[in-house]
Design a protein around this motif. Sequence first.
Motif, PDB file in Angstrom:
ATOM      1  N   PHE A 142     -48.681  75.623  81.131  1.00 20.12           N
ATOM      2  CA  PHE A 142     -47.235  75.222  80.612  1.00 20.12           C
ATOM      3  C   PHE A 142     -47.290  73.857  79.840  1.00 20.12           C
ATOM      4  N   GLN A 143     -48.051  73.610  79.032  1.00 20.43           N
ATOM      5  CA  GLN A 143     -48.108  73.049  77.916  1.00 20.43           C
ATOM      6  C   GLN A 143     -49.370  72.970  76.817  1.00 20.43           C
ATOM      7  N   GLY A 144     -48.033  72.615  75.753  1.00 23.73           N
ATOM      8  CA  GLY A 144     -48.873  73.499  74.567  1.00 23.73           C
ATOM      9  C   GLY A 144     -48.512  72.664  73.671  1.00 23.73           C
ATOM     10  N   TRP A 145     -49.947  71.906  72.735  1.00 27.67           N
ATOM     11  CA  TRP A 145     -49.402  71.048  71.013  1.00 27.67           C
ATOM     12  C   TRP A 145     -48.936  72.476  70.126  1.00 27.67           C
ATOM     13  N   VAL A 146     -48.338  72.084  69.555  1.00 27.30           N
ATOM     14  CA  VAL A 146     -48.270  72.450  67.885  1.00 27.30           C
ATOM     15  C   VAL A 146     -48.463  71.790  66.425  1.00 27.30           C
ATOM     16  N   GLN A 147     -49.411  72.562  65.919  1.00 24.35           N
ATOM     17  CA  GLN A 147     -49.385  71.183  64.718  1.00 24.35           C
ATOM     18  C   GLN A 147     -48.033  72.100  63.951  1.00 24.35           C
ATOM     19  N   ILE A 148     -47.733  70.854  63.524  1.00 26.77           N
ATOM     20  CA  ILE A 148     -46.603  71.312  62.709  1.00 26.77           C
ATOM     21  C   ILE A 148     -46.918  70.711  60.521  1.00 26.77           C
ATOM     22  N   SER A 149     -47.868  69.974  60.986  1.00 27.89           N
ATOM     23  CA  SER A 149     -48.356  69.289  59.571  1.00 27.89           C
ATOM     24  C   SER A 149     -49.672  69.220  59.450  1.00 27.89           C
ATOM     25  N   ALA A 150     -50.682  69.064  58.174  1.00 27.09           N
ATOM     26  CA  ALA A 150     -52.249  68.627  58.152  1.00 27.09           C
ATOM     27  C   ALA A 150     -51.926  67.694  56.897  1.00 27.09           C
ATOM     28  N   GLY A 151     -52.478  66.305  57.498  1.00 28.41           N
ATOM     29  CA  GLY A 151     -52.943  65.328  56.536  1.00 28.41           C
ATOM     30  C   GLY A 151     -52.136  64.311  56.696  1.00 28.41           C
ATOM     31  N   GLY A 187     -46.043  81.168  79.449  1.00 26.67           N
ATOM     32  CA  GLY A 187     -44.885  80.043  80.261  1.00 26.67           C
ATOM     33  C   GLY A 187     -45.271  78.676  80.268  1.00 26.67           C
ATOM     34  N   VAL A 188     -45.374  78.120  78.949  1.00 29.57           N
ATOM     35  CA  VAL A 188     -45.244  77.045  78.548  1.00 29.57           C
ATOM     36  C   VAL A 188     -44.129  76.431  78.882  1.00 29.57           C
ATOM     37  N   VAL A 189     -43.443  75.713  79.668  1.00 34.99           N
ATOM     38  CA  VAL A 189     -42.328  74.830  79.158  1.00 34.99           C
ATOM     39  C   VAL A 189     -42.063  73.331  78.438  1.00 34.99           C
ATOM     40  N   GLU A 190     -42.932  73.420  78.278  1.00 33.61           N
ATOM     41  CA  GLU A 190     -43.522  71.160  77.252  1.00 33.61           C
ATOM     42  C   GLU A 190     -44.796  71.795  75.929  1.00 33.61           C
ATOM     43  N   VAL A 191     -43.871  71.434  75.147  1.00 35.04           N
ATOM     44  CA  VAL A 191     -44.034  71.481  73.951  1.00 35.04           C
ATOM     45  C   VAL A 191     -44.657  69.906  73.240  1.00 35.04           C
ATOM     46  N   THR A 192     -45.704  69.234  72.623  1.00 36.74           N
ATOM     47  CA  THR A 192     -46.108  68.424  71.924  1.00 36.74           C
ATOM     48  C   THR A 192     -46.125  68.308  70.150  1.00 36.74           C
ATOM     49  N   ILE A 223     -34.195  77.385  71.758  1.00 34.33           N
ATOM     50  CA  ILE A 223     -35.133  78.402  72.205  1.00 34.33           C
ATOM     51  C   ILE A 223     -35.191  78.100  74.293  1.00 34.33           C
ATOM     52  N   GLU A 224     -34.812  79.510  74.137  1.00 38.23           N
ATOM     53  CA  GLU A 224     -34.275  79.643  75.438  1.00 38.23           C
ATOM     54  C   GLU A 224     -35.568  79.617  76.402  1.00 38.23           C
ATOM     55  N   GLY A 225     -35.426  78.690  77.729  1.00 44.63           N
ATOM     56  CA  GLY A 225     -37.123  78.730  78.294  1.00 44.63           C
ATOM     57  C   GLY A 225     -37.318  77.359  77.856  1.00 44.63           C
ATOM     58  N   LEU A 226     -37.629  76.863  77.132  1.00 41.59           N
ATOM     59  CA  LEU A 226     -38.662  75.955  76.803  1.00 41.59           C
ATOM     60  C   LEU A 226     -37.766  74.402  77.164  1.00 41.59           C
ATOM     61  N   GLN A 227     -38.031  74.014  77.791  1.00 44.55           N
ATOM     62  CA  GLN A 227     -37.983  72.401  79.163  1.00 44.55           C
ATOM     63  C   GLN A 227     -37.611  71.027  77.958  1.00 44.55           C
ATOM     64  N   ARG A 228     -39.151  71.029  77.649  1.00 45.97           N
ATOM     65  CA  ARG A 228     -39.778  69.527  76.925  1.00 45.97           C
ATOM     66  C   ARG A 228     -40.020  69.908  75.529  1.00 45.97           C
TER      67      ARG A 228
END
Length: 442
Positions: A142-151, A187-192, A223-228
């Motif tokens: 239910f929690q996921g990391w999202v890399q938005i940039s490198a370096g 099923g992810v509700v929180e992304v960092t 995005i519908e369903g994304l809580q945090r």
Amino acid sequence: MPKSFHVTTFGCQMNEHDSERMKGMLESLGYAEAEAAEGADLILFNTCSIREKADSRFVAHLRQAAAHKRRNREVVIGVGGCWAQSVKDQVFRDFPFVDVAFGPGQVHKLAEFLTSDSLTAQGFFEFEGFTGHLPSKRDREFQGWVQISAGCNMKCSYCIVPSTRGRQVDRPLDELVAEVRAMVAEGVVEVTLLGQNVNAYGRAVAGGPRTSFAELLHALDAIEGLQRVRYTSPHPQDMKEDVVLAHAQLESVCPHVHLPLQAGSSRILKAMRRTYDRRRFLDRVALIREHNPDIALTTDVIVGFPGETEADFAETLEVCEEVGFDGAFTFIYSPRRDTEAAAFVEDFIPHEVAVARMDRLVEVIQRRAGEQAQRFVGRTLDVLVEGQSRTDPSKLRGRIPHGKVVNFTGLASPGETVPVEITAATSQTLAGEMSLLARALG
Ligand code: SF4
């Protein structure tokens, strides 16, 4: 029997995320994750090099892996991450039992090595920006990391990251929105959101139009369903008004900003090449709190930077006293190879002096954080349940939107968001009781 692998991860969230992708990639190659390194066919380390201690701790693990290999010559040992990137081919000279080494930007090359019939040790250390859309094996569904940039394009004089992760390269906004939408569908509700300097996002987009961090936050909030939505780490220099307002306007953007101070003295901040001074930092704090009075503020502080006088350190204590952070990561300065500050040898602070300063800093941080945490007592807050409490198995553990951990009584499953009445607070954690009434009332 599928071949087995084991990954040991050191360091930051970015490394944790890279390890999730390493595991996802290996499972897609037919490997199975082993409980322990002992007995695994493939032993991997995802290393950190942010401080001296990180290096020595990892090397101890590596020697253990060598012992496994002496007992079973078929074992393959791989070393990834920032330490590998910072020493490159020296890995094989110092540790001839290592079969493959790769930098943080080369995780995908591990698959290439494993599927090749290469018998010689191989190193992969190119910077290629964001390395491929690898499957990710998340620790929590239910929690996921999202890399938005490198370096990173900053030049902080104590930091090894630009030399181990290269220049900043941002992923296109549409690609990130699509990735998060797919995660929510799973099923992810929180992304960092992860980046070395997240709020500089949007200036170095590879294969897409220029954008901004605030635009990304707005797009994800829709995005519908994304809580945090959480993010780490921003840089005070780039903490612009549009990001501060996004916290006030967007429901999913959590009321927590981790804003690294590093030092309270403008003279030391200059020597650190942090590009902001004490006034600018306090100005950012004031702006954030003006629009988000209840927001949680946490930080990073380094004590014992070369040349730090008692007066400089007193300024660090003053800023921490004045701001009253909700929490902080505190470090004693550690010289890193090939960084500018590592050459300030004459000005190095004796270790015992740095340790004494650390004790005084921790006292201020914990006292102020404890005072700040009292504002949650008596309130009923939404808690995203993470699992069983680590301190009391009869309780559950979760986080309020502000990021603080709560240990509470109640019945709920990991991934659920439940209303919890906060009954007590310390600098570290909160205590609470699940509010059956609030839950019944939805
Ligand atoms: S902003 Fe500074 S401390 Fe942070 S990763 Fe970049 S160079 Fe290192």
